[in-house]
Design a protein around this motif. Sequence first.
Motif, short mmCIF file in Angstrom:
data_model
loop_
_atom_site.label_atom_id
_atom_site.label_comp_id
_atom_site.label_asym_id
_atom_site.label_seq_id
_atom_site.Cartn_x
_atom_site.Cartn_y
_atom_site.Cartn_z
N GLU A 66 0.83 -1.21 0.00
CA GLU A 66 0.00 0.00 0.00
C GLU A 66 0.86 1.26 0.00
OE1 GLU A 66 -0.32 -2.35 2.51
OE2 GLU A 66 -2.01 -3.42 1.63
N ASP A 67 2.10 1.15 0.43
CA ASP A 67 2.98 2.32 0.47
C ASP A 67 3.58 2.64 -0.89
OD1 ASP A 67 2.48 2.49 3.15
OD2 ASP A 67 4.34 1.48 3.76
N ILE A 68 3.43 1.70 -1.83
CA ILE A 68 3.96 1.95 -3.18
C ILE A 68 2.86 2.64 -3.99
CG2 ILE A 68 4.87 0.88 -5.27
CD1 ILE A 68 5.92 -1.39 -3.48
N THR A 69 3.08 3.89 -4.30
CA THR A 69 2.04 4.66 -4.98
C THR A 69 1.91 4.29 -6.46
OG1 THR A 69 3.64 6.42 -5.33
CG2 THR A 69 2.14 6.63 -3.44
N ASP A 70 2.99 4.27 -7.18
CA ASP A 70 2.96 3.94 -8.61
C ASP A 70 3.83 2.72 -8.89
OD1 ASP A 70 2.65 4.04 -11.34
OD2 ASP A 70 4.15 5.60 -11.63
N LYS A 71 5.13 2.87 -8.63
CA LYS A 71 6.05 1.75 -8.78
C LYS A 71 7.24 1.94 -7.84
CE LYS A 71 8.59 3.71 -12.66
NZ LYS A 71 9.00 3.56 -14.03
N ALA A 72 7.94 0.87 -7.58
CA ALA A 72 9.13 0.91 -6.72
C ALA A 72 10.21 0.06 -7.35
CB ALA A 72 8.80 0.39 -5.32
N SER A 73 11.43 0.61 -7.42
CA SER A 73 12.58 -0.13 -7.93
C SER A 73 13.40 -0.62 -6.75
CB SER A 73 13.44 0.76 -8.83
OG SER A 73 12.70 1.17 -9.95
N LEU A 74 13.49 -1.91 -6.61
CA LEU A 74 14.22 -2.49 -5.48
C LEU A 74 15.58 -2.99 -5.92
CD1 LEU A 74 11.28 -4.48 -3.86
CD2 LEU A 74 12.09 -2.17 -3.33
N CYS A 75 16.57 -2.63 -5.15
CA CYS A 75 17.95 -2.94 -5.48
C CYS A 75 18.22 -4.44 -5.40
CB CYS A 75 18.89 -2.20 -4.52
SG CYS A 75 20.63 -2.54 -4.81
N ARG A 76 18.95 -4.93 -6.39
CA ARG A 76 19.39 -6.33 -6.38
C ARG A 76 20.91 -6.44 -6.45
NH1 ARG A 76 15.86 -9.60 -10.69
NH2 ARG A 76 16.61 -7.94 -12.06
N CYS A 77 21.57 -5.27 -6.52
CA CYS A 77 23.04 -5.33 -6.63
C CYS A 77 23.73 -5.12 -5.29
CB CYS A 77 23.54 -4.30 -7.63
SG CYS A 77 23.51 -2.59 -7.04
N TRP A 78 23.01 -4.72 -4.28
CA TRP A 78 23.52 -4.49 -2.93
C TRP A 78 24.50 -3.33 -2.86
CZ3 TRP A 78 21.80 -6.98 1.44
CH2 TRP A 78 20.95 -8.07 1.22
N ARG A 79 24.40 -2.38 -3.78
CA ARG A 79 25.30 -1.22 -3.74
C ARG A 79 24.55 0.09 -3.51
NH1 ARG A 79 27.56 -5.43 -4.37
NH2 ARG A 79 29.67 -5.77 -5.08
#
Length: 130
Positions: free
Chosen positions: A84-97
């Motif tokens: 519910e906190d994601i309004t449109d879209k969210a990019s989640l890191c997969r590189c750990w940097r």
Amino acid sequence: MQIVSNLVKVSIPNYLAGLPIPDSIGGWFRLGVRDWLALIPPTAVLGGISYVSYQTIKKARENGKVNPDIRKEIPKVVDFIDIEDITDKASLCRCWRSKNWPYCDGSHGNLNKETGDNVGPVVIRHKEKK
Ligand code: FES
């Protein structure tokens, strides 16, 4: 091969034998300016070799680890994000940097340049807002 052999067996030992390294601790305080200047090149080479060795060992120790520095003080990094906190879209890191963990901040671009890899984020979006 003769050049390398001569360098290792004769030139370097002769050079090192000629360095003004004192026999006692007090001898260091009696060295003159010329002596200290003569010690600069081998000290710089030794420092360079040490630095490169340190960096190599550091990289080798990091090999196999995905996470270089995110919350290293805890045994496992787990994040919860309410959908519910994601309004449109969210990019989640997969590189750990990412410096904005767990969200992608684009740091994967530099990692990919450095390593030749192709990692990127996972983008979560609302189906009806595509
Ligand atoms: S910063 Fe890690 S995937 Fe983008």
